[in-house]
Design an enzyme around this catalytic site. Structure first.
Site, mmCIF file in Angstrom:
data_model
loop_
_atom_site.group_PDB
_atom_site.id
_atom_site.type_symbol
_atom_site.label_atom_id
_atom_site.label_comp_id
_atom_site.label_asym_id
_atom_site.label_seq_id
_atom_site.Cartn_x
_atom_site.Cartn_y
_atom_site.Cartn_z
ATOM 1 C CD GLN A 239 4.410 16.428 7.166
ATOM 2 O OE1 GLN A 239 4.111 15.591 6.324
ATOM 3 N NE2 GLN A 239 5.639 16.632 7.555
ATOM 4 C CE LYS B 70 -2.218 3.068 1.783
ATOM 5 N NZ LYS B 70 -1.846 4.450 1.386
ATOM 6 C CD GLU C 139 11.243 -0.208 11.881
ATOM 7 O OE1 GLU C 139 11.540 0.712 12.666
ATOM 8 O OE2 GLU C 139 11.849 -1.289 11.846
ATOM 9 N N GLY D 221 5.192 4.394 9.511
ATOM 10 C CA GLY D 221 4.323 5.565 9.528
ATOM 11 C C GLY D 221 4.177 6.091 10.937
ATOM 12 C CB SER D 222 1.837 8.551 12.311
ATOM 13 O OG SER D 222 0.611 7.926 12.010
ATOM 14 C CB CYS E 258 11.290 8.153 11.701
ATOM 15 S SG CYS E 258 12.491 7.174 10.791
ATOM 16 C CD GLU F 235 7.365 11.709 13.996
ATOM 17 O OE1 GLU F 235 6.248 11.196 13.785
ATOM 18 O OE2 GLU F 235 8.428 11.188 13.647
ATOM 19 C CB VAL G 131 -1.506 5.129 11.360
ATOM 20 C CG1 VAL G 131 -1.859 4.002 10.399
ATOM 21 C CG2 VAL G 131 -2.260 6.403 10.967
ATOM 22 N N GLY G 132 0.010 3.335 13.578
ATOM 23 C CA GLY G 132 0.636 2.070 13.983
ATOM 24 C C GLY G 132 -0.123 1.393 15.103
HETATM 25 P P1 NAD Z 1 0.781 7.987 8.397
HETATM 26 O O1 NAD Z 1 0.794 7.069 9.572
HETATM 27 O O2 NAD Z 1 -0.268 9.015 8.315
HETATM 28 O O3 NAD Z 1 0.674 7.141 7.041
HETATM 29 C C1 NAD Z 1 1.575 6.124 6.729
HETATM 30 C C2 NAD Z 1 0.905 5.114 5.824
HETATM 31 O O4 NAD Z 1 -0.171 4.492 6.534
HETATM 32 C C3 NAD Z 1 0.272 5.728 4.559
HETATM 33 O O5 NAD Z 1 0.492 4.855 3.481
HETATM 34 C C4 NAD Z 1 -1.193 5.795 4.924
HETATM 35 O O6 NAD Z 1 -2.049 5.760 3.807
HETATM 36 C C5 NAD Z 1 -1.349 4.545 5.754
HETATM 37 N N1 NAD Z 1 -2.503 4.555 6.665
HETATM 38 C C6 NAD Z 1 -3.074 5.618 7.264
HETATM 39 N N2 NAD Z 1 -4.150 5.212 7.993
HETATM 40 C C7 NAD Z 1 -4.225 3.881 7.873
HETATM 41 C C8 NAD Z 1 -5.105 2.890 8.386
HETATM 42 N N3 NAD Z 1 -6.122 3.199 9.184
HETATM 43 N N4 NAD Z 1 -4.887 1.601 8.066
HETATM 44 C C9 NAD Z 1 -3.856 1.262 7.272
HETATM 45 N N5 NAD Z 1 -3.004 2.151 6.734
HETATM 46 C C10 NAD Z 1 -3.171 3.451 7.034
HETATM 47 O O7 NAD Z 1 2.241 8.609 8.364
HETATM 48 P P2 NAD Z 1 2.821 9.738 7.398
HETATM 49 O O8 NAD Z 1 2.407 11.061 7.910
HETATM 50 O O9 NAD Z 1 2.545 9.372 5.989
HETATM 51 O O10 NAD Z 1 4.381 9.521 7.662
HETATM 52 C C11 NAD Z 1 5.068 10.127 8.679
HETATM 53 C C12 NAD Z 1 5.282 9.175 9.836
HETATM 54 O O11 NAD Z 1 6.061 8.055 9.442
HETATM 55 C C13 NAD Z 1 6.082 9.844 10.951
HETATM 56 O O12 NAD Z 1 5.500 9.522 12.180
HETATM 57 C C14 NAD Z 1 7.456 9.197 10.841
HETATM 58 O O13 NAD Z 1 8.216 9.213 12.003
HETATM 59 C C15 NAD Z 1 7.089 7.819 10.397
HETATM 60 N N6 NAD Z 1 8.264 7.153 9.806
HETATM 61 C C16 NAD Z 1 8.909 6.183 10.536
HETATM 62 C C17 NAD Z 1 10.047 5.563 10.032
HETATM 63 C C18 NAD Z 1 10.762 4.489 10.816
HETATM 64 O O14 NAD Z 1 11.500 3.722 10.222
HETATM 65 N N7 NAD Z 1 10.599 4.404 12.123
HETATM 66 C C19 NAD Z 1 10.523 5.923 8.775
HETATM 67 C C20 NAD Z 1 9.847 6.910 8.062
HETATM 68 C C21 NAD Z 1 8.715 7.512 8.590
#
Ligand code: NAD
Length: 492
Positions: A335, A181, A256, A234-235, A290, A389, A238-239
């Site tokens: 953002q 995705k 992550e 991701g965030s 991140c 963050e 959401v995680g």
């Molecule tokens: P986000 O969590 O909003 O989205 C990330 C992904 O999740 C997108 O593809 C989004 O469509 C999907 N998503 C959103 N809601 C969902 C749901 N309910 N079910 C399934 N998938 C869903 O994050 P963002 O704003 O796109 O990215 C920034 C975040 O990513 C920051 O918190 C950053 O720290 C984190 N990040 C972490 C790492 C790491 O390795 N730790 C690396 C890069 C980014």
């Protein structure tokens, strides 16, 4: 035209079973160029029906792919890496167009994806298990690795091609098929990768890409009982939801997540170099890392001196989309607005905005999503600006009296991803590395992400303990089977 031609205003389709397909409902959404706010592409707005088709394609393709030797799977990965290398400029152009980062930065990011490809291709000749002794005579005890099945991969857009590479390469070398995705903010980047993978000989259906919004296209993947491993970047918010949903059906869940990473400057640190590292940690990639150094923690004795050096560097940052700039826009308007709102609330609560704090305007910036490099002073470690963050070029600066105070401040966070300390003392450096509660620590450096062969991940709100990439990623995407071979059956 090269497989990796940069997008103009075009349609970005899903990639399912080797075909580019519009979303079943025919819907699209608009992807804007972060540097100008102009329309870049119309993207398939997928829903459960599309995810269902992608998972079915992956499920159909996985047994044959999983039955290949690991060496053969590694060979295909190496071909993908070679094609990324061949098309590095075209792939970088797509990344630059979708993120607004400078071409040079984008090429560096493609380079990281290539390295990841070669490293994980090498797993085709390693893929280690463990061979050990047994308490039973004439028995050999060992572990072997097996594919898990269909991997659901969900990623953010900050370093889009690297994020694809981090997940897809290890998932595939382990013999899984994947449904990726893609981030709604970098859709074409994922398709470019899928096209090159097909050209490299990856069988149709082994890598499928679905586009769309999280709740519509991500959630169905997380819920799908045919997807036994979910890997998410991701965030934290959401995680957490993903962990609940996929955890309920007992899927393996690798998360992550975000960070609020401390960079400590001691009174014996090299202040010039520390200021350089702090600026790089805070502002590179517009703070959309991140691993960004978003909390700068400074000993009282050198606080004013260090602050003025850091401010010099912050004010020297050139913000724009060319190779002459230090960093570019943030990924989207939402953002940018979130960040501006946090800055406003911090100001209202009495914080001092040392620099920045506003949206950049003028001929180079109008229409785009540009945030000025921002440093904030006078917020508590538990105040919003210091503990939520922001994922932008914003850092808070904190004063501590000594090393104990610095360790306490570094650890006073819900996150635990990366950290750094600037000191001339080997003992202080080592002591910090021992006591800091983060998955990565650095002495006399910036707050790092990861080298391709090293594990990356965090504690607390930064993740659930899994590590990607490096050989550790293989643990995420393989099932370990313990096998006993009794080589003298008459003795059993
Ligand atoms: P986000 O969590 O909003 O989205 C990330 C992904 O999740 C997108 O593809 C989004 O469509 C999907 N998503 C959103 N809601 C969902 C749901 N309910 N079910 C399934 N998938 C869903 O994050 P963002 O704003 O796109 O990215 C920034 C975040 O990513 C920051 O918190 C950053 O720290 C984190 N990040 C972490 C790492 C790491 O390795 N730790 C690396 C890069 C980014």
């Amino acid at each position: 035209m090269s497989a990796a031609a940069p997008p103009d205003t075009r349609t970005v389709a899903n990639v399912i079973a080797g075909e580019e397909r519009a979303a079943a409902g025919g819907e699209t959404f608009e992807k804007l160029a972060p540097g100008t706010g102009e329309l870049l592409s119309r993207v398939a707005r997928s829903r459960a029906e599309d995810v269902d088709a992608a998972v079915a394609a992956a499920q159909a393709a996985q047994p044959a792919w999983g039955a290949e030797t690991v060496a053969e799977r590694g060979r295909v990965l190496r071909e993908i890496a070679k094609l990324l290398e061949r098309d590095v400029d075209e792939v970088a152009a797509v990344v630059a167009a979708e993120t607004g980062k400078a071409p040079k930065e984008a090429r560096g990011e493609v380079g990281a994806a290539i390295e990841q490809g070669y490293f994980q291709a090498g797993e085709g000749r390693r893929f280690f298990g463990r061979t050990t002794t047994s308490a039973v005579p004439n028995r050999q005890a060992m572990t072997i690795r097996q594919p898990i099945g269909v991997a659901g991969l969900i990623i953010a857009a900050n370093t889009p091609i690297a994020n694809v590479a981090w997940k897809v390469f290890p998932a595939l070398v382990c013999g899984n098929a994947a449904v990726l995705k893609a981030s709604e903010d970098a859709p074409e980047t994922a398709n470019v990768f899928a096209r090159l993978a097909a050209e490299a000989g990856l069988p149709a259906g082994v890598l499928n890409v679905v586009h769309g919004f999280g709740p519509e296209a991500g959630q169905p993947l997380v819920e799908d009982p045919r997807v036994p491993v979910i890997s998410f970047t991701g965030s934290t918010a959401v995680g957490r939801m993903i962990n609940r949903t996929a955890g309920e059906r007992l899927a393996k869940v690798c998360l992550e997540l975000g960070g609020k990473n401390p960079l400590v400057v001691c009174d014996d640190g090299d202040l010039d170099r520390a200021a350089e590292a702090a600026a790089l940690s805070a502002f590179s990639n517009a703070g959309q890392r991140c691993a960004a150094g978003s909390r700068i923690i400074v000993f009282d004795a050198v606080y004013e001196d260090f602050k003025s050096r850091l401010l010099d560097r912050a004010s020297a940052q050139r913000v724009g989309t060319s190779d002459d700039h230090d960093f570019g826009p943030v990924i989207n308007e939402r953002q940018l607005e979130n960040m501006l709102a946090v800055v406003t609330r911090a100001r209202e609560a009495g914080a001092e905005i040392l620099c920045g704090g506003e949206r950049l305007s003028g001929p180079e910036h109008d229409g785009g999503f540009f945030m000025a490099p921002t440093l904030i002073e006078g917020v508590g470690l538990r105040d919003e600006a210091a503990c939520v963050e922001m994922f932008g070029p914003i850092s808070t600066v904190h004063r501590v009296s000594d090393f104990e105070g610095a360790v306490h401040a570094a650890n006073d966070s819900p996150y635990g991803l990366t950290s750094a300390i600037w000191t001339a003392s080997v003992h202080r450096g080592q002591e910090f590395l021992r006591r800091v509660r983060t998955g990565v620590g650095a002495v006399n450096g910036a707050t790092y992400g990861s080298e391709p062969h090293m594990p990356f991940g965090g504690l607390g709100d930064s993740g659930t303990g899994w590590r990607e990439p490096g050989p550790e990623a293989i643990d995420v995407y393989s099932e370990i089977k313990t096998v006993y071979v009794n080589h003298d059956p008459s003795a059993v």
